[in-house]
Design a protein around this motif. Structure first.
Motif, PDB file in Angstrom:
ATOM      1  N   UNK A  97      52.825  28.661  41.312  1.00  0.00           N
ATOM      2  CA  UNK A  97      51.517  29.300  41.374  1.00  0.00           C
ATOM      3  C   UNK A  97      51.150  29.827  42.742  1.00  0.00           C
ATOM      4  N   UNK A  98      52.119  29.825  43.661  1.00  0.00           N
ATOM      5  CA  UNK A  98      51.840  30.245  45.032  1.00  0.00           C
ATOM      6  C   UNK A  98      52.124  31.705  45.298  1.00  0.00           C
ATOM      7  N   UNK A  99      51.563  32.190  46.402  1.00  0.00           N
ATOM      8  CA  UNK A  99      51.713  33.584  46.830  1.00  0.00           C
ATOM      9  C   UNK A  99      52.228  33.601  48.267  1.00  0.00           C
ATOM     10  N   UNK A 100      53.081  34.550  48.593  1.00  0.00           N
ATOM     11  CA  UNK A 100      53.494  34.744  49.977  1.00  0.00           C
ATOM     12  C   UNK A 100      53.717  36.240  50.194  1.00  0.00           C
ATOM     13  N   UNK A 101      53.177  36.755  51.300  1.00  0.00           N
ATOM     14  CA  UNK A 101      53.281  38.188  51.596  1.00  0.00           C
ATOM     15  C   UNK A 101      54.132  38.395  52.840  1.00  0.00           C
ATOM     16  N   UNK A 153      44.731  48.038  42.059  1.00  0.00           N
ATOM     17  CA  UNK A 153      43.682  47.029  42.030  1.00  0.00           C
ATOM     18  C   UNK A 153      42.490  47.458  42.881  1.00  0.00           C
ATOM     19  N   UNK A 154      41.419  46.705  42.775  1.00  0.00           N
ATOM     20  CA  UNK A 154      40.177  47.071  43.448  1.00  0.00           C
ATOM     21  C   UNK A 154      40.130  46.654  44.906  1.00  0.00           C
ATOM     22  N   UNK A 155      41.083  45.816  45.339  1.00  0.00           N
ATOM     23  CA  UNK A 155      41.078  45.360  46.732  1.00  0.00           C
ATOM     24  C   UNK A 155      42.467  44.863  47.091  1.00  0.00           C
ATOM     25  N   UNK A 156      42.767  44.846  48.382  1.00  0.00           N
ATOM     26  CA  UNK A 156      43.991  44.229  48.892  1.00  0.00           C
ATOM     27  C   UNK A 156      43.776  42.719  48.919  1.00  0.00           C
ATOM     28  N   UNK A 157      44.703  41.971  48.301  1.00  0.00           N
ATOM     29  CA  UNK A 157      44.539  40.506  48.222  1.00  0.00           C
ATOM     30  C   UNK A 157      45.825  39.790  48.605  1.00  0.00           C
ATOM     31  N   UNK A 158      46.555  40.308  49.578  1.00  0.00           N
ATOM     32  CA  UNK A 158      47.825  39.718  49.980  1.00  0.00           C
ATOM     33  C   UNK A 158      47.666  38.233  50.278  1.00  0.00           C
ATOM     34  N   UNK A 159      48.503  37.419  49.646  1.00  0.00           N
ATOM     35  CA  UNK A 159      48.445  35.984  49.855  1.00  0.00           C
ATOM     36  C   UNK A 159      47.557  35.244  48.892  1.00  0.00           C
ATOM     37  N   UNK A 160      46.970  35.961  47.921  1.00  0.00           N
ATOM     38  CA  UNK A 160      46.073  35.321  46.970  1.00  0.00           C
ATOM     39  C   UNK A 160      46.052  36.049  45.640  1.00  0.00           C
ATOM     40  N   UNK A 161      45.235  35.571  44.692  1.00  0.00           N
ATOM     41  CA  UNK A 161      45.157  36.192  43.365  1.00  0.00           C
ATOM     42  C   UNK A 161      44.760  37.662  43.457  1.00  0.00           C
ATOM     43  N   UNK A 162      45.339  38.481  42.595  1.00  0.00           N
ATOM     44  CA  UNK A 162      45.053  39.905  42.617  1.00  0.00           C
ATOM     45  C   UNK A 162      43.643  40.221  42.123  1.00  0.00           C
ATOM     46  N   UNK A 163      43.072  41.281  42.671  1.00  0.00           N
ATOM     47  CA  UNK A 163      41.723  41.722  42.294  1.00  0.00           C
ATOM     48  C   UNK A 163      41.842  42.647  41.088  1.00  0.00           C
ATOM     49  N   UNK A 164      41.931  42.053  39.934  1.00  0.00           N
ATOM     50  CA  UNK A 164      42.155  42.812  38.700  1.00  0.00           C
ATOM     51  C   UNK A 164      40.848  43.076  37.968  1.00  0.00           C
ATOM     52  N   UNK A 165      40.655  44.294  37.539  1.00  0.00           N
ATOM     53  CA  UNK A 165      39.520  44.644  36.685  1.00  0.00           C
ATOM     54  C   UNK A 165      38.189  44.306  37.299  1.00  0.00           C
ATOM     55  N   UNK A 166      37.317  43.683  36.513  1.00  0.00           N
ATOM     56  CA  UNK A 166      35.934  43.440  36.937  1.00  0.00           C
ATOM     57  C   UNK A 166      35.700  41.997  37.314  1.00  0.00           C
ATOM     58  N   UNK A 167      36.741  41.316  37.863  1.00  0.00           N
ATOM     59  CA  UNK A 167      36.571  39.945  38.290  1.00  0.00           C
ATOM     60  C   UNK A 167      35.588  39.816  39.412  1.00  0.00           C
ATOM     61  N   UNK A 168      35.299  38.563  39.838  1.00  0.00           N
ATOM     62  CA  UNK A 168      34.263  38.325  40.841  1.00  0.00           C
ATOM     63  C   UNK A 168      34.567  39.006  42.154  1.00  0.00           C
ATOM     64  N   UNK A 169      35.856  39.122  42.503  1.00  0.00           N
ATOM     65  CA  UNK A 169      36.175  39.739  43.772  1.00  0.00           C
ATOM     66  C   UNK A 169      35.798  41.195  43.821  1.00  0.00           C
ATOM     67  N   UNK A 381      41.763  27.589  50.103  1.00  0.00           N
ATOM     68  CA  UNK A 381      41.097  28.632  49.308  1.00  0.00           C
ATOM     69  C   UNK A 381      41.546  30.010  49.748  1.00  0.00           C
ATOM     70  N   UNK A 382      41.692  30.907  48.775  1.00  0.00           N
ATOM     71  CA  UNK A 382      41.962  32.322  49.007  1.00  0.00           C
ATOM     72  C   UNK A 382      40.984  33.105  48.142  1.00  0.00           C
ATOM     73  N   UNK A 383      40.144  33.918  48.774  1.00  0.00           N
ATOM     74  CA  UNK A 383      39.042  34.578  48.074  1.00  0.00           C
ATOM     75  C   UNK A 383      39.043  36.066  48.407  1.00  0.00           C
ATOM     76  N   UNK A 384      38.964  36.902  47.406  1.00  0.00           N
ATOM     77  CA  UNK A 384      38.780  38.331  47.633  1.00  0.00           C
ATOM     78  C   UNK A 384      37.291  38.637  47.690  1.00  0.00           C
ATOM     79  N   UNK A 385      36.861  39.260  48.772  1.00  0.00           N
ATOM     80  CA  UNK A 385      35.445  39.608  48.889  1.00  0.00           C
ATOM     81  C   UNK A 385      35.091  40.819  48.035  1.00  0.00           C
ATOM     82  N   UNK A 386      36.092  41.644  47.695  1.00  0.00           N
ATOM     83  CA  UNK A 386      35.847  42.874  46.963  1.00  0.00           C
ATOM     84  C   UNK A 386      35.359  44.001  47.843  1.00  0.00           C
TER      85      UNK A 386
END
Length: 480
Positions: A97-101, A153-169, A381-386
């Protein structure tokens, strides 16, 4: 950040014949290319995000969709040219479940019509690949992570979950609302006091701490008219020069925060680079003892997060920092990214009884870290601000909310976040700047403490990095 940056070098390659034979007709934009001849563990590793242009260097992110860690030592990343190679460092593992860029720009450039390919260490066994025919805008991302198709995607999220669709990020379906306070904004400093580059703010009772990008920390006191002026005691008159531990270098300090211990427990500053080596990122949080009378402060501890974070431009790094108490996080059911379980402060050694959140200017990402007194750290924590960038972060205890603030890049937009039912920080509101404030280059923000609430309203402050009109600090109001 005030200096301009030239666009990243770009180049476009034609697919060589050997790759064309492998991928066949899959060369349409968004096509995924994978080879079948590899081990089951390797089959869980997927190219998950690709950035080819914008505010960060050319980068490729990998994601582990499996249930066990995978050793990536010696694995090879390529673009569409077989002679272009980026070798992953020995000892690199990717947890389930991890991410690495990986910043690949020094090995090869990612063009507008190009490919990202992942090989085992033999350099011949293809694990995964992705081909596109236009630059990322801003990010080619799998949606959902690890299994879905690539989309812009709606934002760059390297190292964390992708900013897909209308999610919170990306906004979570929320629209920007009017500023939750008065529309009027006034200056809160005398003209010509600070000049440019005033950035992070943090109010501690009758004192305001301010970080200036030139490697300086200010201790401000009330000016008698509702504003702030430099403290003239104990060597603070012109601010104090900051250095890394041992007295070396000049931190390009951008954010400032305190823990529950107040300034007696140290003042914490986020820095994006050593100004004496301005072309190299040094994404650090530094702690300073501010009890003395000298005019120079050497950090008593540095947590250098550079290797643990996705690559970013040297002047596009850590802009904001804030501290959130363990008591809120445990009470809200915050989930620890490093364990996948509820956050348990007791699993970490002495660490200030809270989590430090840092904001990245170049990517708009927010990361949470447990910074142990020993100098060790863990990303929780890894959070996309959007948003296109994060210039300031502030935890507001009165409302139990995290403020995430952008500057004139985003027309002065402010966002708030809280821990939701999944244990993650999620967007709760989007606010436009006060209508009476021009689109200043505000890199600092602080809502006053609860004890300053009068008739449902309290002061709020911004610092203007550009020192427009010879003023660097402005004051408005916000609903309590």
């Amino acid at each position: 950040m005030t200096e301009a940056h030239a666009p990243l070098w770009r180049r476009t390659f034609r697919l060589p014949l050997v790759l064309a034979l492998v991928v066949g007709s899959a060369l349409a934009a968004g096509a995924v290319v994978a080879g079948p001849a590899h081990a089951a563990a390797a089959d869980d590793i997927r190219i998950n995000e690709v950035v080819t242009t914008g505010s960060v260097n050319d980068s490729i992110e990998l994601y582990n969709k499996g249930t066990g860690s995978v050793d990536l030592s010696g694995w090879i990343l390529k673009d569409d040219n077989n002679s272009s190679k980026y070798k992953i460092a020995s000892g690199t593992t990717l947890a389930a479940g991890g991410y690495v860029a990986f910043d690949v720009h020094s090995s090869f450039g990612l063009g507008s019509s190009d490919s990202a390919r992942l090989y085992l260490a033999d350099g011949a066994t293809l694990v995964d690949g992705f081909t596109w025919t236009s630059h990322s805008n801003p990010s080619w991302s799998r949606c959902p992570d690890g299994t879905g198709a690539f989309v812009q995607a709606t934002a760059i999220t390297l190292g964390g979950p992708n900013a897909c669709g209308s999610g919170s990020g990306s906004g979570g379906g929320l629209t920007a609302a009017a500023w939750p306070g008065g529309s009027a904004v006034s200056t809160a400093d005398a003209a010509g006091v600070f000049g440019t580059d005033l950035s992070g703010l943090y109010q501690e009772g009758s004192v305001m701490w301010a970080a200036q990008n030139s490697g300086k920390l200010w201790r401000l006191v009330g000016d008698g008219a509702g504003g702030w002026t430099p403290d003239t005691t104990n060597g603070w008159t012109k601010g104090k020069a900051l250095h890394f531990p041992g007295g070396s270098g000049t931190p390009d300090d951008e954010g400032v925060t305190l823990t529950g211990a107040g300034s007696s427990g140290g003042v914490y500053v986020s820095s994006e680079r050593n100004a004496d080596s301005s072309g190299t990122s040094r994404l650090s949080v530094l702690r300073y003892d501010v009890s003395g009378t000298g005019t120079t402060l050497n950090a008593t501890q540095e947590w250098n997060l550079t290797a643990d974070l996705p690559p970013t431009g040297a002047n596009l790094g850590l802009e904001g920092v804030t501290w959130v108490p363990d008591s809120y996080l445990t009470g809200a059911g915050f989930k620890d990214q490093s364990t996948g379980a509820a956050y348990d402060p007791t699993r970490y050694a002495s660490h200030s009884d809270g989590v430090f959140f840092v904001g990245v200017e170049g990517s708009g990402m927010v990361y949470g870290y447990v910074l142990q007194d020993s100098g060790a750290f863990t990303k929780v924590a890894t959070i996309s601000s959007g948003m296109a960038g994060v210039m300031e972060l502030q935890w507001e205890p009165q409302a139990s909310r995290l403020w995430v603030v952008c500057d004139d890049t985003c027309s002065g937009q402010h966002r708030t976040m809280q821990v939701d039912s999944t244990g993650a920080f999620a967007l709760t509101a989007i606010y436009n700047r006060p209508s009476g404030m021009p689109n200043y280059n505000n890199e600092g923000f602080f809502p006053a403490p609860a004890d300053e609430c009068v008739a449902g309203s309290k002061p709020v402050y911004w610092s203007d990095d550009s020192n427009d009109g010879s003023h660097a600090i402005r004051k408005g109001t916000i609903d309590c």
